[in-house]
Scaffold this motif. Structure first.
Motif, PDB file in Angstrom:
ATOM      1  N   ASN A 108       0.635  -1.102   0.119  1.00 39.30           N
ATOM      2  CA  ASN A 108      -0.004   0.262   0.053  1.00 39.30           C
ATOM      3  C   ASN A 108       0.750   1.381  -0.116  1.00 39.30           C
ATOM      4  OD1 ASN A 108       0.281  -1.323   2.816  1.00 39.30           O
ATOM      5  ND2 ASN A 108      -0.462   0.676   3.600  1.00 39.30           N
ATOM      6  N   GLY A 109       0.529   2.195  -0.923  1.00 32.45           N
ATOM      7  CA  GLY A 109       1.069   3.591  -0.829  1.00 32.45           C
ATOM      8  C   GLY A 109       0.289   4.660  -0.286  1.00 32.45           C
ATOM      9  N   PHE A 110      -0.547   4.096   0.821  1.00 37.10           N
ATOM     10  CA  PHE A 110      -1.307   4.923   1.604  1.00 37.10           C
ATOM     11  C   PHE A 110      -1.220   4.392   3.093  1.00 37.10           C
ATOM     12  CE2 PHE A 110      -3.692   1.562  -0.607  1.00 37.10           C
ATOM     13  CZ  PHE A 110      -4.188   0.861   0.578  1.00 37.10           C
ATOM     14  N   SER A 111      -1.477   5.426   3.816  1.00 35.54           N
ATOM     15  CA  SER A 111      -1.527   4.792   5.081  1.00 35.54           C
ATOM     16  C   SER A 111      -2.745   3.977   5.759  1.00 35.54           C
ATOM     17  CB  SER A 111      -1.366   5.916   6.106  1.00 35.54           C
ATOM     18  OG  SER A 111      -2.527   6.824   6.162  1.00 35.54           O
ATOM     19  N   GLN A 112      -2.426   3.438   6.871  1.00 40.62           N
ATOM     20  CA  GLN A 112      -3.835   2.539   7.321  1.00 40.62           C
ATOM     21  C   GLN A 112      -5.004   3.542   7.851  1.00 40.62           C
ATOM     22  OE1 GLN A 112      -2.801  -0.641  10.125  1.00 40.62           O
ATOM     23  NE2 GLN A 112      -1.496  -1.769   8.733  1.00 40.62           N
ATOM     24  N   TYR A 113      -4.467   4.652   8.193  1.00 40.08           N
ATOM     25  CA  TYR A 113      -5.287   5.714   8.829  1.00 40.08           C
ATOM     26  C   TYR A 113      -6.162   6.113   7.584  1.00 40.08           C
ATOM     27  CZ  TYR A 113      -7.355  10.191  10.276  1.00 40.08           C
ATOM     28  OH  TYR A 113      -8.085  11.225  10.437  1.00 40.08           O
ATOM     29  N   ASP A 114      -5.455   6.301   6.402  1.00 41.61           N
ATOM     30  CA  ASP A 114      -6.419   6.819   5.194  1.00 41.61           C
ATOM     31  C   ASP A 114      -7.429   5.533   4.646  1.00 41.61           C
ATOM     32  OD1 ASP A 114      -5.604   9.368   4.515  1.00 41.61           O
ATOM     33  OD2 ASP A 114      -4.087   8.928   3.187  1.00 41.61           O
ATOM     34  N   PHE A 115      -6.694   4.283   4.908  1.00 39.80           N
ATOM     35  CA  PHE A 115      -7.449   3.286   4.585  1.00 39.80           C
ATOM     36  C   PHE A 115      -8.953   3.088   5.562  1.00 39.80           C
ATOM     37  CE2 PHE A 115      -8.345  -1.530   4.776  1.00 39.80           C
ATOM     38  CZ  PHE A 115      -8.911  -1.609   3.642  1.00 39.80           C
ATOM     39  N   ALA A 116      -8.650   3.137   6.843  1.00 37.30           N
ATOM     40  CA  ALA A 116      -9.860   3.239   7.856  1.00 37.30           C
ATOM     41  C   ALA A 116     -10.806   4.398   7.385  1.00 37.30           C
ATOM     42  CB  ALA A 116      -9.049   3.539   9.193  1.00 37.30           C
ATOM     43  N   MET A 117     -10.186   5.708   7.206  1.00 35.92           N
ATOM     44  CA  MET A 117     -11.244   6.495   6.691  1.00 35.92           C
ATOM     45  C   MET A 117     -11.863   6.315   5.463  1.00 35.92           C
ATOM     46  SD  MET A 117     -10.828   8.549   9.174  1.00 35.92           S
ATOM     47  CE  MET A 117     -10.803   7.178  10.155  1.00 35.92           C
ATOM     48  N   TRP A 118     -11.194   5.662   4.553  1.00 37.82           N
ATOM     49  CA  TRP A 118     -11.782   5.146   3.279  1.00 37.82           C
ATOM     50  C   TRP A 118     -12.906   4.302   3.673  1.00 37.82           C
ATOM     51  CZ3 TRP A 118     -13.060   0.735   0.379  1.00 37.82           C
ATOM     52  CH2 TRP A 118     -13.414   1.028  -0.926  1.00 37.82           C
ATOM     53  N   CYS A 119     -12.726   3.286   4.569  1.00 35.30           N
ATOM     54  CA  CYS A 119     -13.633   2.119   5.085  1.00 35.30           C
ATOM     55  C   CYS A 119     -14.894   3.056   5.534  1.00 35.30           C
ATOM     56  CB  CYS A 119     -13.128   1.320   5.942  1.00 35.30           C
ATOM     57  SG  CYS A 119     -11.876   0.068   5.073  1.00 35.30           S
ATOM     58  N   ASP A 120     -14.754   3.932   6.415  1.00 30.38           N
ATOM     59  CA  ASP A 120     -15.861   4.608   6.707  1.00 30.38           C
ATOM     60  C   ASP A 120     -16.708   5.508   5.943  1.00 30.38           C
ATOM     61  OD1 ASP A 120     -17.408   5.783   8.990  1.00 30.38           O
ATOM     62  OD2 ASP A 120     -16.286   7.622   8.964  1.00 30.38           O
ATOM     63  N   ASN A 121     -15.875   5.994   5.018  1.00 27.02           N
ATOM     64  CA  ASN A 121     -16.638   6.431   3.647  1.00 27.02           C
ATOM     65  C   ASN A 121     -17.369   5.583   3.049  1.00 27.02           C
ATOM     66  OD1 ASN A 121     -15.803   8.908   4.137  1.00 27.02           O
ATOM     67  ND2 ASN A 121     -14.187   9.040   2.653  1.00 27.02           N
ATOM     68  N   LEU A 122     -16.932   4.327   2.671  1.00 28.65           N
ATOM     69  CA  LEU A 122     -17.627   3.315   2.221  1.00 28.65           C
ATOM     70  C   LEU A 122     -18.903   2.765   2.905  1.00 28.65           C
ATOM     71  CD1 LEU A 122     -17.825   1.011   0.101  1.00 28.65           C
ATOM     72  CD2 LEU A 122     -16.657  -0.608   1.605  1.00 28.65           C
ATOM     73  N   THR A 123     -18.878   2.849   4.351  1.00 35.57           N
ATOM     74  CA  THR A 123     -20.111   2.358   4.927  1.00 35.57           C
ATOM     75  C   THR A 123     -21.327   3.527   4.884  1.00 35.57           C
ATOM     76  OG1 THR A 123     -19.235   3.283   7.036  1.00 35.57           O
ATOM     77  CG2 THR A 123     -18.724   1.053   6.713  1.00 35.57           C
TER      78      THR A 123
ATOM     79  N   GLU B 194     -13.190   0.208  10.410  1.00 38.28           N
ATOM     80  CA  GLU B 194     -13.295   1.645  10.967  1.00 38.28           C
ATOM     81  C   GLU B 194     -13.361   1.602  12.625  1.00 38.28           C
ATOM     82  OE1 GLU B 194     -15.379   4.732  12.503  1.00 38.28           O
ATOM     83  OE2 GLU B 194     -16.449   3.120  11.819  1.00 38.28           O
ATOM     84  N   CYS B 195     -14.258   0.611  12.975  1.00 36.27           N
ATOM     85  CA  CYS B 195     -14.307   0.566  14.232  1.00 36.27           C
ATOM     86  C   CYS B 195     -13.324   0.318  15.214  1.00 36.27           C
ATOM     87  CB  CYS B 195     -15.560  -0.133  14.691  1.00 36.27           C
ATOM     88  SG  CYS B 195     -17.149   0.419  14.232  1.00 36.27           S
ATOM     89  N   GLN B 196     -12.426  -0.803  14.644  1.00 30.31           N
ATOM     90  CA  GLN B 196     -11.358  -1.339  15.325  1.00 30.31           C
ATOM     91  C   GLN B 196     -10.105  -0.346  15.275  1.00 30.31           C
ATOM     92  OE1 GLN B 196     -10.903  -3.871  17.170  1.00 30.31           O
ATOM     93  NE2 GLN B 196     -13.136  -4.447  16.770  1.00 30.31           N
ATOM     94  N   TRP B 197     -10.133   0.590  14.431  1.00 28.74           N
ATOM     95  CA  TRP B 197      -9.333   1.855  14.356  1.00 28.74           C
ATOM     96  C   TRP B 197      -9.495   2.387  15.573  1.00 28.74           C
ATOM     97  CZ3 TRP B 197      -4.939   2.659  11.879  1.00 28.74           C
ATOM     98  CH2 TRP B 197      -4.150   3.913  12.015  1.00 28.74           C
TER      99      TRP B 197
END
Length: 108
Positions: free
Chosen positions: A31-46, A72-75
């Motif tokens: 990944n060229g993105f942070s896990q934080y960005d991924f968690a935020m992306w997951c929140d946007n997906l929901t 997102e919740c686990q983050w």
């Protein structure tokens, strides 16, 4: 409904297929993105799934919704909000084994 979307460097559309792609990328440590960005992306997906008013989720989308919500919740649970504000959130990570398990669930 007008959602307050989280800012993220990930510019992929909010779909179950992209969740799977992003999860696989994290699991491979490519990944060229942070896990934080991924968690935020997951929140946007929901939120995107929630925004599809009246649309019934198929079984795969429902599974993806649950996994994205869990990420997102686990983050939020793993990283105390007050503490994480003091640190560069792009450097924070969840255990890789969790992403591997989420990926397995989405692939079943």
């Amino acid at each position: 409904m007008d959602w307050n979307w989280n800012e993220t460097s990930i510019k992929l559309p909010y779909t179950s297929e992209n969740l799977r792609t992003l999860l696989d990328t994290v699991c491979k440590k490519e990944n060229g993105f942070s896990q934080y960005d991924f968690a935020m992306w997951c929140d946007n997906l929901t939120m995107a799934f929630d925004d599809d008013e009246g649309d019934e989720l198929n079984e795969y989308d429902s599974l993806a919704f649950g996994i994205a919500r869990d990420i997102e919740c686990q983050w939020d649970l793993f990283w105390d909000e007050k503490e994480s504000r003091k640190i560069d959130q792009s450097k924070l990570e969840l255990p890789l084994s969790w992403f591997i398990e989420w990926s397995k669930k989405l692939s079943e």
